[in-house]
Design an enzyme around this catalytic site. Sequence first.
Site, PDB file in Angstrom:
ATOM      1  N   LYS A   9       0.826  -1.222   0.000  1.00 51.55           N
ATOM      2  CA  LYS A   9       0.000   0.000   0.000  1.00 51.55           C
ATOM      3  C   LYS A   9       0.852   1.261   0.000  1.00 51.55           C
ATOM      4  O   LYS A   9       0.544   2.228  -0.664  1.00 51.55           O
ATOM      5  CB  LYS A   9      -0.851   0.047   1.307  1.00 51.55           C
ATOM      6  CG  LYS A   9      -2.133  -0.718   1.305  1.00 51.55           C
ATOM      7  CD  LYS A   9      -3.054  -0.257   2.451  1.00 51.55           C
ATOM      8  CE  LYS A   9      -2.452  -0.468   3.830  1.00 51.55           C
ATOM      9  NZ  LYS A   9      -3.415  -0.329   4.945  1.00 51.55           N
ATOM     10  N   LYS A  10       1.937   1.255   0.809  1.00 52.97           N
ATOM     11  CA  LYS A  10       2.656   2.510   1.076  1.00 52.97           C
ATOM     12  C   LYS A  10       4.123   2.500   0.626  1.00 52.97           C
ATOM     13  O   LYS A  10       4.862   3.449   0.872  1.00 52.97           O
ATOM     14  CB  LYS A  10       2.579   2.850   2.573  1.00 52.97           C
ATOM     15  CG  LYS A  10       1.127   2.976   3.059  1.00 52.97           C
ATOM     16  CD  LYS A  10       0.994   3.393   4.504  1.00 52.97           C
ATOM     17  CE  LYS A  10      -0.479   3.451   4.896  1.00 52.97           C
ATOM     18  NZ  LYS A  10      -0.714   3.744   6.306  1.00 52.97           N
TER      19      LYS A  10
HETATM   20  N1  CTP Z   1      -6.890   7.842  11.018  1.00 47.80           N
HETATM   21  C1  CTP Z   1      -7.659   8.916  11.488  1.00 47.80           C
HETATM   22  N2  CTP Z   1      -7.081  10.127  11.733  1.00 47.80           N
HETATM   23  C2  CTP Z   1      -5.762  10.299  11.523  1.00 47.80           C
HETATM   24  C3  CTP Z   1      -4.958   9.233  11.060  1.00 47.80           C
HETATM   25  C4  CTP Z   1      -5.562   8.020  10.816  1.00 47.80           C
HETATM   26  O1  CTP Z   1      -8.885   8.771  11.671  1.00 47.80           O
HETATM   27  N3  CTP Z   1      -5.236  11.517  11.755  1.00 47.80           N
HETATM   28  C5  CTP Z   1      -7.536   6.573  10.731  1.00 47.80           C
HETATM   29  C6  CTP Z   1      -7.441   6.188   9.254  1.00 47.80           C
HETATM   30  O2  CTP Z   1      -8.428   6.868   8.512  1.00 47.80           O
HETATM   31  C7  CTP Z   1      -7.668   4.703   9.312  1.00 47.80           C
HETATM   32  C8  CTP Z   1      -7.012   4.309  10.667  1.00 47.80           C
HETATM   33  O3  CTP Z   1      -6.869   5.524  11.409  1.00 47.80           O
HETATM   34  O4  CTP Z   1      -9.057   4.415   9.354  1.00 47.80           O
HETATM   35  C9  CTP Z   1      -5.660   3.660  10.461  1.00 47.80           C
HETATM   36  O5  CTP Z   1      -4.910   4.526   9.647  1.00 47.80           O
HETATM   37  P1  CTP Z   1      -3.391   4.312   9.288  1.00 47.80           P
HETATM   38  O6  CTP Z   1      -3.232   4.349   7.814  1.00 47.80           O
HETATM   39  O7  CTP Z   1      -2.836   3.179   9.999  1.00 47.80           O
HETATM   40  O8  CTP Z   1      -2.757   5.661   9.944  1.00 47.80           O
HETATM   41  P2  CTP Z   1      -2.119   6.948   9.272  1.00 47.80           P
HETATM   42  O9  CTP Z   1      -1.658   7.822  10.370  1.00 47.80           O
HETATM   43  O10 CTP Z   1      -3.088   7.548   8.272  1.00 47.80           O
HETATM   44  O11 CTP Z   1      -0.876   6.319   8.533  1.00 47.80           O
HETATM   45  P3  CTP Z   1      -0.040   6.843   7.266  1.00 47.80           P
HETATM   46  O12 CTP Z   1       0.438   8.216   7.537  1.00 47.80           O
HETATM   47  O13 CTP Z   1       1.095   5.849   7.176  1.00 47.80           O
HETATM   48  O14 CTP Z   1      -0.961   6.755   6.061  1.00 47.80           O
END
Ligand code: CTP
Length: 131
Positions: free
Chosen positions: A44-45
């Site tokens: 994904k990332k």
């Molecule tokens: N999420 C959220 N608010 C944030 C960060 C994440 O509500 N500020 C939610 C995402 O929408 C998802 C869940 O937490 O439903 C897990 O997200 P994840 O991708 O693990 O976290 P991120 O912080 O968004 O990671 P990345 O920066 O690597 O994308």
Amino acid sequence: MKRVITFGTFDVFHIGHVNILKRARSLGTELIVGVSSDALNYSKKERYPIYCQEDRVEIISSLKFVDHVFIEESLELKLDYIKKYNADLLVMGNDWEGRFDWVKNECEVLYLPRTPSISTTEIIEIVRRAQ
Ligand code: CTP
């Protein structure tokens, strides 16, 4: 009895993660969390998580508002997981808006607003810049 299911990597655990999991749990009576495997996160990332999948599962399992945790191996298996765990509601952050509408025949789908100004990626960048 209303079973809620949600998915995510939950790497470098932060307040945005707490908020979405708490809100998801408040929408039902049981919260099931699919934690993305290290390999799925890479696909994904394009990077491996800082915390390995076993540690991320352990962290999420220790939360009082989480009832069951499993490792999510593939995004395409969402429907299989929903059926396996008998979920009534799929909750995702709105960064995924519309992406899982295809499971709506099987269960309700709700996209919740993200917590502003925080993400795992941002935390990693802040720490990197500070070195
Ligand atoms: N999420 C959220 N608010 C944030 C960060 C994440 O509500 N500020 C939610 C995402 O929408 C998802 C869940 O937490 O439903 C897990 O997200 P994840 O991708 O693990 O976290 P991120 O912080 O968004 O990671 P990345 O920066 O690597 O994308």
